[in-house]
Design a protein around this motif. Sequence first.
Motif, PDB file in Angstrom:
ATOM      1  N   PRO A   1      -6.289  -0.344  -5.813  1.00 49.93           N
ATOM      2  CA  PRO A   1      -7.330   0.572  -5.312  1.00 49.93           C
ATOM      3  C   PRO A   1      -7.073   2.001  -5.759  1.00 49.93           C
ATOM      4  O   PRO A   1      -5.938   2.389  -6.084  1.00 49.93           O
ATOM      5  N   ALA A   2      -8.132   2.784  -5.768  1.00 47.29           N
ATOM      6  CA  ALA A   2      -8.051   4.183  -6.196  1.00 47.29           C
ATOM      7  C   ALA A   2      -7.039   4.972  -5.378  1.00 47.29           C
ATOM      8  O   ALA A   2      -6.411   5.912  -5.881  1.00 47.29           O
ATOM      9  N   SER A   3      -6.851   4.591  -4.111  1.00 47.86           N
ATOM     10  CA  SER A   3      -5.925   5.307  -3.240  1.00 47.86           C
ATOM     11  C   SER A   3      -4.472   5.164  -3.691  1.00 47.86           C
ATOM     12  O   SER A   3      -3.612   5.938  -3.281  1.00 47.86           O
ATOM     13  N   GLN A   4      -4.188   4.168  -4.524  1.00 44.07           N
ATOM     14  CA  GLN A   4      -2.823   3.948  -5.005  1.00 44.07           C
ATOM     15  C   GLN A   4      -2.656   4.329  -6.474  1.00 44.07           C
ATOM     16  O   GLN A   4      -1.636   4.005  -7.092  1.00 44.07           O
TER      17      GLN A   4
ATOM     18  N   SER B   1       2.479   3.619  -5.278  1.00 39.88           N
ATOM     19  CA  SER B   1       1.416   4.201  -6.104  1.00 39.88           C
ATOM     20  C   SER B   1       1.851   4.178  -7.561  1.00 39.88           C
ATOM     21  O   SER B   1       3.043   4.210  -7.881  1.00 39.88           O
TER      22      SER B   1
ATOM     23  N   ARG C   1      -6.795  -0.693 -12.503  1.00 42.76           N
ATOM     24  CA  ARG C   1      -7.936  -0.796 -11.588  1.00 42.76           C
ATOM     25  C   ARG C   1      -8.574  -2.179 -11.683  1.00 42.76           C
ATOM     26  O   ARG C   1      -8.933  -2.780 -10.661  1.00 42.76           O
TER      27      ARG C   1
ATOM     28  N   PRO D   1       0.807  -1.236   0.000  1.00 40.07           N
ATOM     29  CA  PRO D   1       0.000   0.000   0.000  1.00 40.07           C
ATOM     30  C   PRO D   1       0.834   1.277   0.000  1.00 40.07           C
ATOM     31  O   PRO D   1       0.278   2.362  -0.202  1.00 40.07           O
ATOM     32  N   LYS D   2       2.150   1.166   0.208  1.00 47.58           N
ATOM     33  CA  LYS D   2       3.003   2.349   0.160  1.00 47.58           C
ATOM     34  C   LYS D   2       3.358   2.744  -1.281  1.00 47.58           C
ATOM     35  O   LYS D   2       3.895   3.828  -1.515  1.00 47.58           O
TER      36      LYS D   2
ATOM     37  N   GLN E   1      -2.686   7.528  -9.254  1.00 51.13           N
ATOM     38  CA  GLN E   1      -2.698   8.963  -9.501  1.00 51.13           C
ATOM     39  C   GLN E   1      -2.839   9.201 -11.001  1.00 51.13           C
ATOM     40  O   GLN E   1      -2.098   8.615 -11.807  1.00 51.13           O
TER      41      GLN E   1
END
Length: 296
Positions: free
Chosen positions: A174-177, A155, A169, A152-153, A179
């Motif tokens: 996930p959307a959090s990773q 992106s 996707r 999760p760190k 940009q």
Amino acid sequence: MLKISLGTFRSLFMGGVALVAMGAPRLNAQAKTTLERIISSGKITIGIHNRAPWGFRGADGQATGFHPDLIRAAFAPLGVKEVEFVIADLGALIPGLLADRTEAVASGFSITPARCEQVAFGEPELAIGDAVIVQAGNPHGIHSYADIVKNPKLSIGGSRGSANLANARAAGIPASQIQQFQNTESSVSAIMAGRVQAVAFSSGSVVSLLQDPRVTGLERAMPFQGYIKPDGKPAANYSGIAFRKGDAELKAAYDKRLAELKADGGLVAIAKRYGFTADEIAPDSVKAAELCADKM
């Protein structure tokens, strides 16, 4: 004033029709197909749009790239000694082909149903799937979308609305990773600045970007596993050379030579010369007709 009787007119008219009819086979016999004309002249004219690695003007002013080299290799055994490359805007290539200004388009076109309505594609040469750019040395060991999901760190970035980010996707990132950036340039700037740990593009775009001398400290993550669709097939586009639909003989001659280059390793050698890999050679099971019918 010269007058012609009705009977004389009929005789002249019927005689003219007979002469035309007798002459028609001779004219038809003299007409050459595009392939025959190319072989007899030893020259073929190809449309490209000046984009690496597909086809571009080299430092010596000559056309170079994956497709120019493939065209030369495919047609040289047929006696073609001169290949004229016509550089045009991307959107002008197919209209130029249909207007007989070129005999084929070789410029990294993906085989799509929409394009197949206009032109006849040769069999696919390359499978253009997802690829990612990472920092030199690939410090985070990114070799698949799954590697990003697991950490999760990390992106990943890419151009807003791109198919590659859609694949990321779909692969579970996930959307959090993720940009999204405005364009290719801002995506590359983001990884060069360390704001993301990877950026996703098509493999052809990655090859092209890494040839830019302004792009430093980056590399292509190799190997890399892109998105695998629910049917078990990798998400990919397939490149092919476009011909006019009426030039079936020319397309068949090219397809035969392409199969020979696949079999003898010539296609792999050309692909590697421009940054592609052996794994990106389109498998023989993928056919242009199925891609045109959207069955792949």
